[in-house]
Write an enzyme that holds these catalytic residues in place. Structure first.
Site, PDB file in Angstrom:
ATOM      1  N   HIS A   1      19.012   5.955  -0.576  1.00 31.29           N
ATOM      2  CA  HIS A   1      18.882   5.299   0.726  1.00 31.29           C
ATOM      3  C   HIS A   1      17.447   5.304   1.214  1.00 31.29           C
ATOM      4  CE1 HIS A   1      23.182   5.620   2.470  1.00 31.29           C
ATOM      5  NE2 HIS A   1      23.238   5.565   1.167  1.00 31.29           N
TER       6      HIS A   1
ATOM      7  N   GLU B   1      26.795   5.561  -5.311  1.00 36.19           N
ATOM      8  CA  GLU B   1      25.902   5.906  -4.192  1.00 36.19           C
ATOM      9  C   GLU B   1      25.558   7.394  -4.262  1.00 36.19           C
ATOM     10  OE1 GLU B   1      27.676   5.336  -0.350  1.00 36.19           O
ATOM     11  OE2 GLU B   1      25.777   5.535   0.707  1.00 36.19           O
TER      12      GLU B   1
ATOM     13  N   ASP C   1      28.472  12.834   3.835  1.00 39.13           N
ATOM     14  CA  ASP C   1      29.733  13.394   4.347  1.00 39.13           C
ATOM     15  C   ASP C   1      30.775  13.569   3.243  1.00 39.13           C
ATOM     16  OD1 ASP C   1      29.197  10.530   4.931  1.00 39.13           O
ATOM     17  OD2 ASP C   1      31.330  10.434   5.385  1.00 39.13           O
TER      18      ASP C   1
ATOM     19  N   ASP D   1      23.483  -2.703   3.457  1.00 36.08           N
ATOM     20  CA  ASP D   1      24.781  -2.416   4.082  1.00 36.08           C
ATOM     21  C   ASP D   1      24.835  -3.080   5.463  1.00 36.08           C
ATOM     22  OD1 ASP D   1      27.115  -1.309   5.056  1.00 36.08           O
ATOM     23  OD2 ASP D   1      26.622   0.755   4.476  1.00 36.08           O
TER      24      ASP D   1
ATOM     25  N   TYR E   1      21.845   0.566  12.816  1.00 34.65           N
ATOM     26  CA  TYR E   1      22.508   1.371  11.792  1.00 34.65           C
ATOM     27  C   TYR E   1      21.605   1.610  10.567  1.00 34.65           C
ATOM     28  CZ  TYR E   1      24.918   2.596   7.644  1.00 34.65           C
ATOM     29  OH  TYR E   1      25.215   3.238   6.482  1.00 34.65           O
TER      30      TYR E   1
ATOM     31  N   HIS F   1      31.554   5.190  -2.834  1.00 34.95           N
ATOM     32  CA  HIS F   1      30.878   5.739  -1.656  1.00 34.95           C
ATOM     33  C   HIS F   1      30.346   7.136  -2.006  1.00 34.95           C
ATOM     34  CE1 HIS F   1      31.550   7.014   2.836  1.00 34.95           C
ATOM     35  NE2 HIS F   1      30.332   6.553   2.658  1.00 34.95           N
TER      36      HIS F   1
ATOM     37  N   GLU G   1      34.457   1.480   1.423  1.00 44.14           N
ATOM     38  CA  GLU G   1      34.272   2.916   1.663  1.00 44.14           C
ATOM     39  C   GLU G   1      35.286   3.470   2.660  1.00 44.14           C
ATOM     40  OE1 GLU G   1      30.177   2.906   3.033  1.00 44.14           O
ATOM     41  OE2 GLU G   1      30.813   3.146   5.103  1.00 44.14           O
TER      42      GLU G   1
ATOM     43  N   ARG H   1      19.024   1.270  -1.762  1.00 45.89           N
ATOM     44  CA  ARG H   1      19.554   0.585  -0.577  1.00 45.89           C
ATOM     45  C   ARG H   1      18.472   0.587   0.483  1.00 45.89           C
ATOM     46  NH1 ARG H   1      24.243   2.435   3.779  1.00 45.89           N
ATOM     47  NH2 ARG H   1      22.471   3.265   4.919  1.00 45.89           N
TER      48      ARG H   1
ATOM     49  N   HIS I   1      27.409  -2.737   7.430  1.00 44.53           N
ATOM     50  CA  HIS I   1      28.180  -1.785   8.233  1.00 44.53           C
ATOM     51  C   HIS I   1      29.107  -2.477   9.234  1.00 44.53           C
ATOM     52  CE1 HIS I   1      28.613   2.536   9.486  1.00 44.53           C
ATOM     53  NE2 HIS I   1      28.383   2.643   8.201  1.00 44.53           N
TER      54      HIS I   1
ATOM     55  N   GLU J   1      26.851  -5.040   1.371  1.00 43.06           N
ATOM     56  CA  GLU J   1      28.039  -4.198   1.576  1.00 43.06           C
ATOM     57  C   GLU J   1      28.620  -4.357   2.978  1.00 43.06           C
ATOM     58  OE1 GLU J   1      26.980  -0.100   1.062  1.00 43.06           O
ATOM     59  OE2 GLU J   1      28.696   0.584   2.230  1.00 43.06           O
TER      60      GLU J   1
ATOM     61  N   TRP K   1      30.439   0.333  14.980  1.00 37.44           N
ATOM     62  CA  TRP K   1      29.260   1.097  14.599  1.00 37.44           C
ATOM     63  C   TRP K   1      29.020   0.918  13.115  1.00 37.44           C
ATOM     64  CZ3 TRP K   1      28.784   5.294  11.187  1.00 37.44           C
ATOM     65  CH2 TRP K   1      27.435   5.700  11.020  1.00 37.44           C
TER      66      TRP K   1
ATOM     67  N   ARG L   1      34.271  -0.162  -3.294  1.00 40.04           N
ATOM     68  CA  ARG L   1      33.576   1.060  -2.873  1.00 40.04           C
ATOM     69  C   ARG L   1      34.514   2.231  -2.573  1.00 40.04           C
ATOM     70  NH1 ARG L   1      29.188   2.727  -1.915  1.00 40.04           N
ATOM     71  NH2 ARG L   1      29.080   2.872   0.337  1.00 40.04           N
TER      72      ARG L   1
HETATM   73  O1  LIG Z   1      27.318   3.145   2.791  1.00 39.94           O
HETATM   74  C1  LIG Z   1      27.217   4.211   3.351  1.00 39.94           C
HETATM   75  O2  LIG Z   1      26.856   5.243   2.802  1.00 39.94           O
HETATM   76  C2  LIG Z   1      27.501   4.287   4.832  1.00 39.94           C
HETATM   77  O3  LIG Z   1      28.247   3.233   5.237  1.00 39.94           O
HETATM   78  C3  LIG Z   1      27.919   5.659   5.221  1.00 39.94           C
HETATM   79  O4  LIG Z   1      26.730   6.337   5.454  1.00 39.94           O
HETATM   80  C4  LIG Z   1      28.814   5.804   6.430  1.00 39.94           C
HETATM   81  O5  LIG Z   1      28.170   5.352   7.579  1.00 39.94           O
HETATM   82  C5  LIG Z   1      29.180   7.255   6.554  1.00 39.94           C
HETATM   83  O6  LIG Z   1      29.817   7.673   5.399  1.00 39.94           O
HETATM   84  C6  LIG Z   1      30.051   7.512   7.767  1.00 39.94           C
HETATM   85  O7  LIG Z   1      30.482   8.830   7.760  1.00 39.94           O
HETATM   86 MG   LIG Z   2      28.433   1.738   3.770  1.00 44.78          MG
END
Ligand SMILES: O=C(O)[C@@H](O)[C@@H](O)[C@H](O)[C@H](O)CO
Ligand SMILES: [Mg+2]
Length: 402
Positions: A122, A339, A316, A210, A159, A312, A262, A147, A212, A236, A402, A283
Protein backbone atom coordinates in the site's frame (compact mmCIF):
# COMPACT_ATOMS: atom_id res chain seq x y z
CA UNK A 1 -9.61 -38.11 18.76
CA UNK A 2 -11.44 -35.34 20.60
CA UNK A 3 -11.44 -31.58 21.03
CA UNK A 4 -10.78 -30.97 24.72
CA UNK A 5 -10.77 -27.18 24.81
CA UNK A 6 -11.28 -24.15 22.63
CA UNK A 7 -10.19 -20.76 23.94
CA UNK A 8 -10.66 -17.29 22.53
CA UNK A 9 -7.65 -15.00 22.99
CA UNK A 10 -8.08 -11.26 22.48
CA UNK A 11 -4.93 -9.18 22.19
CA UNK A 12 -4.10 -5.66 21.06
CA UNK A 13 -0.42 -5.34 20.09
CA UNK A 14 -1.21 -2.02 18.39
CA UNK A 15 -4.57 -3.23 17.05
CA UNK A 16 -7.13 -5.82 18.16
CA UNK A 17 -6.95 -9.47 17.13
CA UNK A 18 -9.30 -12.30 18.08
CA UNK A 19 -7.70 -15.74 17.98
CA UNK A 20 -9.15 -19.20 18.60
CA UNK A 21 -6.94 -21.96 19.98
CA UNK A 22 -8.36 -25.48 19.76
CA UNK A 23 -6.70 -28.18 21.86
CA UNK A 24 -7.09 -31.94 21.52
CA UNK A 25 -6.68 -35.05 23.65
CA UNK A 26 -3.59 -35.92 21.57
CA UNK A 27 -1.65 -32.80 22.46
CA UNK A 28 -1.91 -31.29 18.97
CA UNK A 29 -3.49 -27.83 18.84
CA UNK A 30 -4.60 -25.51 16.08
CA UNK A 31 -4.92 -21.74 15.74
CA UNK A 32 -7.56 -19.75 13.85
CA UNK A 33 -8.17 -16.01 13.33
CA UNK A 34 -11.62 -14.51 14.07
CA UNK A 35 -10.83 -10.78 13.88
CA UNK A 36 -13.66 -8.49 12.71
CA UNK A 37 -12.31 -4.96 12.62
CA UNK A 38 -14.34 -2.60 14.83
CA UNK A 39 -16.79 -5.36 15.94
CA UNK A 40 -14.35 -7.78 17.62
CA UNK A 41 -16.38 -8.51 20.75
CA UNK A 42 -19.38 -9.72 18.75
CA UNK A 43 -17.30 -12.60 17.38
CA UNK A 44 -15.77 -13.28 20.80
CA UNK A 45 -19.27 -13.80 22.22
CA UNK A 46 -20.43 -15.82 19.19
CA UNK A 47 -17.51 -18.17 19.71
CA UNK A 48 -17.44 -18.38 23.50
CA UNK A 49 -21.18 -18.47 24.10
CA UNK A 50 -22.44 -20.37 21.08
CA UNK A 51 -19.68 -22.31 19.30
CA UNK A 52 -17.17 -23.54 21.87
CA UNK A 53 -19.73 -25.50 23.96
CA UNK A 54 -20.70 -27.47 20.81
CA UNK A 55 -17.09 -28.21 19.85
CA UNK A 56 -15.99 -29.95 23.02
CA UNK A 57 -15.87 -33.69 22.43
CA UNK A 58 -16.10 -33.45 18.62
CA UNK A 59 -13.52 -35.23 16.45
CA UNK A 60 -11.30 -32.43 15.10
CA UNK A 61 -10.41 -34.50 12.03
CA UNK A 62 -13.94 -34.04 10.64
CA UNK A 63 -13.43 -30.44 9.61
CA UNK A 64 -15.95 -30.63 6.75
CA UNK A 65 -18.71 -32.01 8.98
CA UNK A 66 -17.95 -29.45 11.70
CA UNK A 67 -18.15 -26.68 9.08
CA UNK A 68 -21.59 -27.93 7.98
CA UNK A 69 -22.68 -28.34 11.61
CA UNK A 70 -21.83 -24.73 12.42
CA UNK A 71 -23.25 -23.32 9.15
CA UNK A 72 -26.48 -25.31 8.88
CA UNK A 73 -26.85 -25.93 12.58
CA UNK A 74 -27.12 -22.26 13.50
CA UNK A 75 -30.22 -21.94 11.29
CA UNK A 76 -29.32 -18.19 11.01
CA UNK A 77 -26.82 -18.36 8.19
CA UNK A 78 -24.07 -16.15 6.81
CA UNK A 79 -23.03 -12.65 7.90
CA UNK A 80 -19.62 -11.36 8.99
CA UNK A 81 -19.89 -12.47 12.63
CA UNK A 82 -21.07 -16.03 12.00
CA UNK A 83 -18.70 -16.63 9.10
CA UNK A 84 -15.67 -15.32 10.99
CA UNK A 85 -16.44 -17.63 13.90
CA UNK A 86 -16.75 -20.56 11.47
CA UNK A 87 -13.52 -19.48 9.73
CA UNK A 88 -11.60 -19.50 13.02
CA UNK A 89 -12.75 -23.05 13.82
CA UNK A 90 -12.10 -24.23 10.26
CA UNK A 91 -8.56 -22.84 10.06
CA UNK A 92 -7.67 -24.23 13.51
CA UNK A 93 -8.90 -27.68 12.39
CA UNK A 94 -6.91 -27.57 9.13
CA UNK A 95 -3.89 -26.54 11.21
CA UNK A 96 -4.41 -29.59 13.45
CA UNK A 97 -4.84 -31.90 10.47
CA UNK A 98 -1.68 -30.67 8.77
CA UNK A 99 0.31 -30.91 12.00
CA UNK A 100 -0.89 -34.49 12.46
CA UNK A 101 0.13 -35.30 8.89
CA UNK A 102 3.49 -33.63 9.53
CA UNK A 103 2.97 -31.51 6.40
CA UNK A 104 2.76 -27.82 5.53
CA UNK A 105 -0.90 -27.02 4.91
CA UNK A 106 -0.55 -26.40 1.17
CA UNK A 107 0.32 -30.10 0.74
CA UNK A 108 -3.10 -31.09 2.06
CA UNK A 109 -4.81 -28.76 -0.38
CA UNK A 110 -3.11 -30.28 -3.42
CA UNK A 111 0.52 -29.27 -3.21
CA UNK A 112 2.58 -26.51 -4.71
CA UNK A 113 1.38 -24.71 -7.85
CA UNK A 114 4.00 -21.93 -7.76
CA UNK A 115 7.31 -20.96 -6.17
CA UNK A 116 6.01 -17.93 -4.31
CA UNK A 117 3.12 -15.56 -3.97
CA UNK A 118 3.14 -12.14 -5.65
CA UNK A 119 1.92 -9.51 -3.20
CA UNK A 120 0.95 -5.87 -3.44
CA UNK A 121 1.79 -3.22 -0.89
CA UNK A 122 0.00 0.00 0.00
CA UNK A 123 1.52 3.31 -1.08
CA UNK A 124 -0.31 6.46 -0.10
CA UNK A 125 0.19 10.16 0.39
CA UNK A 126 -1.68 13.38 1.09
CA UNK A 127 -1.49 14.41 -2.57
CA UNK A 128 -0.20 13.18 -5.93
CA UNK A 129 3.43 14.21 -5.30
CA UNK A 130 3.55 12.40 -1.96
CA UNK A 131 1.91 9.27 -3.37
CA UNK A 132 4.34 9.20 -6.31
CA UNK A 133 7.23 9.24 -3.79
CA UNK A 134 5.54 6.54 -1.71
CA UNK A 135 5.19 4.29 -4.79
CA UNK A 136 8.90 4.87 -5.50
CA UNK A 137 9.73 3.66 -1.98
CA UNK A 138 7.78 0.44 -2.60
CA UNK A 139 9.55 -0.09 -5.91
CA UNK A 140 12.86 0.34 -4.03
CA UNK A 141 11.73 -2.33 -1.53
CA UNK A 142 11.34 -4.73 -4.44
CA UNK A 143 7.56 -4.79 -4.81
CA UNK A 144 6.26 -5.81 -8.24
CA UNK A 145 2.71 -4.62 -7.49
CA UNK A 146 1.62 -1.52 -5.60
CA UNK A 147 -1.75 -0.11 -4.61
CA UNK A 148 -1.76 3.69 -4.86
CA UNK A 149 -4.17 5.91 -2.91
CA UNK A 150 -4.00 9.65 -2.64
CA UNK A 151 -5.58 12.38 -0.58
CA UNK A 152 -7.93 14.53 -2.68
CA UNK A 153 -7.68 18.33 -2.41
CA UNK A 154 -10.76 19.64 -0.62
CA UNK A 155 -11.69 16.24 0.89
CA UNK A 156 -11.04 15.68 4.61
CA UNK A 157 -9.10 12.43 5.17
CA UNK A 158 -9.97 10.69 1.91
CA UNK A 159 -9.94 6.89 2.20
CA UNK A 160 -6.63 5.07 2.08
CA UNK A 161 -4.26 7.75 3.32
CA UNK A 162 -2.60 6.47 6.47
CA UNK A 163 -0.54 8.20 9.06
CA UNK A 164 2.29 5.68 8.83
CA UNK A 165 4.01 4.47 5.68
CA UNK A 166 4.08 0.70 6.20
CA UNK A 167 1.44 0.13 8.87
CA UNK A 168 -1.71 1.87 7.72
CA UNK A 169 -4.45 1.14 10.28
CA UNK A 170 -7.83 2.79 9.70
CA UNK A 171 -9.47 1.69 13.00
CA UNK A 172 -7.76 4.45 14.90
CA UNK A 173 -10.19 5.82 17.51
CA UNK A 174 -12.34 4.69 20.46
CA UNK A 175 -15.34 6.10 18.59
CA UNK A 176 -15.59 6.41 14.79
CA UNK A 177 -13.67 9.41 13.49
CA UNK A 178 -15.34 11.59 10.86
CA UNK A 179 -13.91 11.69 7.34
CA UNK A 180 -15.18 13.40 4.20
CA UNK A 181 -15.92 12.42 0.62
CA UNK A 182 -16.60 14.11 -2.71
CA UNK A 183 -16.93 11.82 -5.70
CA UNK A 184 -16.59 14.57 -8.31
CA UNK A 185 -13.31 15.80 -6.84
CA UNK A 186 -11.97 12.24 -6.63
CA UNK A 187 -13.02 11.48 -10.21
CA UNK A 188 -11.07 14.48 -11.43
CA UNK A 189 -7.99 13.83 -9.31
CA UNK A 190 -7.38 10.07 -9.20
CA UNK A 191 -6.66 9.58 -12.95
CA UNK A 192 -4.02 12.34 -12.70
CA UNK A 193 -2.24 10.28 -10.03
CA UNK A 194 -1.97 7.30 -12.35
CA UNK A 195 -0.91 9.46 -15.28
CA UNK A 196 1.95 10.78 -13.13
CA UNK A 197 2.86 7.32 -11.85
CA UNK A 198 3.17 5.88 -15.37
CA UNK A 199 5.06 8.95 -16.54
CA UNK A 200 7.51 8.61 -13.62
CA UNK A 201 7.98 4.86 -13.35
CA UNK A 202 6.83 3.45 -16.70
CA UNK A 203 4.70 0.35 -17.13
CA UNK A 204 6.86 -2.37 -15.55
CA UNK A 205 5.03 -2.49 -12.22
CA UNK A 206 1.48 -3.52 -11.50
CA UNK A 207 -0.61 -0.65 -10.14
CA UNK A 208 -3.86 -1.10 -8.23
CA UNK A 209 -6.49 1.25 -6.81
CA UNK A 210 -9.30 0.84 -4.28
CA UNK A 211 -12.56 2.82 -4.72
CA UNK A 212 -13.74 1.58 -1.29
CA UNK A 213 -17.42 1.40 -2.29
CA UNK A 214 -17.67 5.16 -2.95
CA UNK A 215 -18.85 5.52 -6.57
CA UNK A 216 -22.21 4.92 -8.21
CA UNK A 217 -22.16 2.40 -11.11
CA UNK A 218 -22.09 5.22 -13.69
CA UNK A 219 -19.31 7.09 -11.86
CA UNK A 220 -17.46 3.81 -11.47
CA UNK A 221 -17.66 3.27 -15.23
CA UNK A 222 -16.30 6.80 -15.77
CA UNK A 223 -13.38 6.11 -13.43
CA UNK A 224 -12.63 2.76 -15.05
CA UNK A 225 -12.61 4.39 -18.49
CA UNK A 226 -10.43 7.29 -17.36
CA UNK A 227 -7.89 4.82 -15.94
CA UNK A 228 -7.67 2.62 -19.03
CA UNK A 229 -4.56 4.32 -20.49
CA UNK A 230 -2.62 3.51 -17.29
CA UNK A 231 -3.26 -0.23 -17.50
CA UNK A 232 -4.19 -1.01 -13.91
CA UNK A 233 -3.87 -4.51 -12.49
CA UNK A 234 -7.26 -3.87 -10.91
CA UNK A 235 -9.77 -1.33 -9.73
CA UNK A 236 -11.25 -2.56 -6.46
CA UNK A 237 -14.65 -2.14 -4.79
CA UNK A 238 -15.49 0.68 -7.14
CA UNK A 239 -19.18 0.47 -6.23
CA UNK A 240 -20.90 -1.41 -3.39
CA UNK A 241 -21.58 -5.01 -4.42
CA UNK A 242 -24.72 -5.79 -2.47
CA UNK A 243 -26.41 -5.39 -5.83
CA UNK A 244 -24.27 -7.69 -7.94
CA UNK A 245 -26.12 -6.66 -11.12
CA UNK A 246 -24.77 -3.12 -10.82
CA UNK A 247 -21.48 -4.39 -12.20
CA UNK A 248 -23.09 -5.09 -15.58
CA UNK A 249 -23.23 -1.38 -16.25
CA UNK A 250 -19.59 -0.83 -15.27
CA UNK A 251 -18.47 -3.80 -17.31
CA UNK A 252 -20.16 -2.55 -20.47
CA UNK A 253 -18.15 0.64 -20.38
CA UNK A 254 -14.64 -0.23 -19.32
CA UNK A 255 -11.95 -2.86 -19.75
CA UNK A 256 -10.14 -1.86 -16.55
CA UNK A 257 -10.04 -5.14 -14.57
CA UNK A 258 -12.39 -5.19 -11.58
CA UNK A 259 -11.84 -6.74 -8.14
CA UNK A 260 -14.48 -7.21 -5.46
CA UNK A 261 -15.11 -9.25 -2.36
CA UNK A 262 -13.18 -8.31 0.79
CA UNK A 263 -16.47 -7.90 2.66
CA UNK A 264 -18.08 -11.03 1.18
CA UNK A 265 -18.87 -13.86 3.57
CA UNK A 266 -20.04 -16.67 1.31
CA UNK A 267 -20.15 -17.89 -2.26
CA UNK A 268 -23.68 -16.45 -2.48
CA UNK A 269 -22.32 -12.91 -2.27
CA UNK A 270 -20.18 -13.57 -5.34
CA UNK A 271 -22.26 -16.03 -7.36
CA UNK A 272 -23.79 -13.63 -9.90
CA UNK A 273 -20.62 -11.58 -10.22
CA UNK A 274 -18.70 -14.74 -11.03
CA UNK A 275 -21.20 -16.52 -13.24
CA UNK A 276 -21.81 -13.40 -15.35
CA UNK A 277 -18.07 -12.67 -15.53
CA UNK A 278 -18.62 -9.21 -14.10
CA UNK A 279 -15.31 -9.20 -12.21
CA UNK A 280 -11.75 -10.33 -12.88
CA UNK A 281 -10.54 -10.94 -9.30
CA UNK A 282 -12.35 -12.26 -6.27
CA UNK A 283 -11.11 -10.69 -3.02
CA UNK A 284 -12.88 -13.00 -0.55
CA UNK A 285 -10.52 -14.16 2.14
CA UNK A 286 -10.12 -16.97 4.61
CA UNK A 287 -11.18 -15.13 7.77
CA UNK A 288 -14.04 -13.31 6.03
CA UNK A 289 -15.54 -16.18 4.06
CA UNK A 290 -15.81 -19.15 6.38
CA UNK A 291 -12.24 -20.47 6.31
CA UNK A 292 -10.37 -22.62 3.83
CA UNK A 293 -13.23 -25.07 3.44
CA UNK A 294 -15.49 -22.41 1.96
CA UNK A 295 -12.94 -20.17 0.25
CA UNK A 296 -11.73 -22.99 -1.95
CA UNK A 297 -15.31 -23.55 -3.16
CA UNK A 298 -15.45 -19.87 -4.17
CA UNK A 299 -12.08 -20.17 -5.92
CA UNK A 300 -13.19 -23.28 -7.79
CA UNK A 301 -16.37 -21.58 -9.02
CA UNK A 302 -14.31 -18.54 -10.07
CA UNK A 303 -11.85 -20.74 -11.97
CA UNK A 304 -14.64 -21.89 -14.31
CA UNK A 305 -14.91 -18.29 -15.51
CA UNK A 306 -11.19 -17.43 -15.61
CA UNK A 307 -11.56 -15.24 -12.54
CA UNK A 308 -8.50 -15.22 -10.32
CA UNK A 309 -8.03 -14.82 -6.58
CA UNK A 310 -6.78 -11.69 -4.83
CA UNK A 311 -7.24 -12.31 -1.12
CA UNK A 312 -7.78 -9.37 1.20
CA UNK A 313 -4.70 -8.88 3.39
CA UNK A 314 -5.03 -5.66 5.35
CA UNK A 315 -3.53 -5.42 8.86
CA UNK A 316 -6.85 -6.32 10.47
CA UNK A 317 -6.33 -9.84 9.15
CA UNK A 318 -3.97 -11.34 11.71
CA UNK A 319 -0.74 -13.16 10.83
CA UNK A 320 -2.78 -16.36 11.29
CA UNK A 321 -4.92 -15.43 8.29
CA UNK A 322 -1.89 -14.19 6.34
CA UNK A 323 0.00 -17.43 6.96
CA UNK A 324 -3.00 -19.56 6.01
CA UNK A 325 -3.68 -17.43 2.94
CA UNK A 326 -0.12 -18.05 1.75
CA UNK A 327 -0.69 -21.81 1.85
CA UNK A 328 -3.94 -21.30 -0.05
CA UNK A 329 -2.20 -19.00 -2.57
CA UNK A 330 0.66 -21.46 -3.02
CA UNK A 331 -1.84 -24.12 -4.04
CA UNK A 332 -4.82 -22.41 -5.70
CA UNK A 333 -4.58 -22.92 -9.50
CA UNK A 334 -6.31 -19.63 -10.36
CA UNK A 335 -4.14 -17.44 -8.16
CA UNK A 336 -3.96 -13.75 -9.04
CA UNK A 337 -2.28 -11.75 -6.30
CA UNK A 338 -2.20 -11.43 -2.50
CA UNK A 339 -2.63 -8.16 -0.60
CA UNK A 340 0.12 -7.63 1.97
CA UNK A 341 -0.03 -4.84 4.49
CA UNK A 342 2.80 -5.43 6.92
CA UNK A 343 2.09 -5.99 10.60
CA UNK A 344 4.02 -4.10 13.25
CA UNK A 345 6.96 -5.71 15.07
CA UNK A 346 4.74 -6.04 18.21
CA UNK A 347 2.14 -8.02 16.25
CA UNK A 348 4.78 -10.19 14.60
CA UNK A 349 6.20 -11.00 18.04
CA UNK A 350 2.79 -12.06 19.42
CA UNK A 351 2.23 -14.28 16.36
CA UNK A 352 5.51 -16.09 15.58
CA UNK A 353 5.36 -17.28 11.95
CA UNK A 354 7.48 -18.85 9.29
CA UNK A 355 6.45 -16.91 6.17
CA UNK A 356 8.91 -14.45 4.65
CA UNK A 357 9.03 -11.56 2.17
CA UNK A 358 11.60 -11.42 -0.61
CA UNK A 359 11.59 -9.04 -3.59
CA UNK A 360 7.87 -8.54 -3.93
CA UNK A 361 6.95 -12.12 -3.11
CA UNK A 362 5.83 -13.88 0.07
CA UNK A 363 6.78 -17.47 0.74
CA UNK A 364 4.98 -19.76 3.17
CA UNK A 365 7.16 -21.94 5.36
CA UNK A 366 7.52 -25.70 5.41
CA UNK A 367 6.60 -26.28 9.08
CA UNK A 368 3.66 -28.66 9.64
CA UNK A 369 0.35 -26.76 9.79
CA UNK A 370 -0.15 -23.18 8.65
CA UNK A 371 3.03 -22.09 10.35
CA UNK A 372 1.63 -19.40 12.67
CA UNK A 373 1.44 -19.63 16.46
CA UNK A 374 0.40 -17.31 19.27
CA UNK A 375 2.62 -16.39 22.22
CA UNK A 376 -0.09 -16.32 24.87
CA UNK A 377 2.06 -14.72 27.57
CA UNK A 378 3.01 -11.87 25.31
CA UNK A 379 -0.57 -11.56 24.01
CA UNK A 380 -1.79 -11.10 27.60
CA UNK A 381 0.34 -7.98 27.93
CA UNK A 382 -1.79 -6.18 25.32
CA UNK A 383 -5.42 -5.96 26.53
CA UNK A 384 -8.32 -5.18 24.18
CA UNK A 385 -8.72 -1.50 23.28
CA UNK A 386 -11.98 -0.28 21.70
CA UNK A 387 -11.28 0.84 18.13
CA UNK A 388 -13.67 1.75 15.35
CA UNK A 389 -13.32 2.23 11.64
CA UNK A 390 -14.06 5.82 10.52
CA UNK A 391 -17.34 7.02 9.04
CA UNK A 392 -17.66 9.28 5.97
CA UNK A 393 -20.00 12.17 5.24
CA UNK A 394 -20.41 14.32 2.14
CA UNK A 395 -19.84 18.06 2.40
CA UNK A 396 -23.56 18.70 3.13
CA UNK A 397 -23.53 16.16 5.96
CA UNK A 398 -25.04 13.21 4.09
CA UNK A 399 -23.81 9.87 5.42
CA UNK A 400 -21.73 8.01 2.81
CA UNK A 401 -19.94 4.67 2.52
CA UNK A 402 -16.62 4.79 4.32
O1 LIG B 1 -8.35 -3.19 0.40
C1 LIG B 1 -8.13 -3.00 1.58
O2 LIG B 1 -7.16 -3.46 2.17
C2 LIG B 1 -9.06 -2.12 2.36
O3 LIG B 1 -10.26 -2.00 1.74
C3 LIG B 1 -9.02 -2.46 3.81
O4 LIG B 1 -7.96 -1.73 4.32
C4 LIG B 1 -10.26 -2.18 4.63
O5 LIG B 1 -10.53 -0.81 4.66
C5 LIG B 1 -10.02 -2.70 6.02
O6 LIG B 1 -9.75 -4.06 5.95
C6 LIG B 1 -11.19 -2.43 6.93
O7 LIG B 1 -10.99 -3.06 8.15
MG1 LIG C 1 -10.26 -2.79 -0.20
Amino acid sequence: MKITSARVIVTCPGRNFVTLKIETDQGVYGIGDATLNGREKAVVSYLEDHVVPCLIGMDPRNSEDIWQYLYRGAYWRRGPVTMRAIAAVDVALWDIKAKMAGMPLYQLLGGRSRDGVMVYGHANGGDIAETVDAVGAYIDMGYKAIRAQTGVPGVKDAYGVGRGKLYYEPADAALPSLTGWDTRKALNYVPKLFEKLRETYGFDHHLLHDGHHRYSPTEAAQLGKALEPYSLFWLEDVTPAENQEAFKLIRQHTTTPLAVGEIFNTIWDAKDLIQNQLIDYIRATIVGAGGLTHLRRIADLASLYQIRTGCHGATDLSPVTMGTALHFDTWVPNFGIQEYMRHTAETDAVFPHDYRFDRGMLYCGEAPGHGVDIDEQLAAKYPYKPAYLPVARLEDGTMWNW
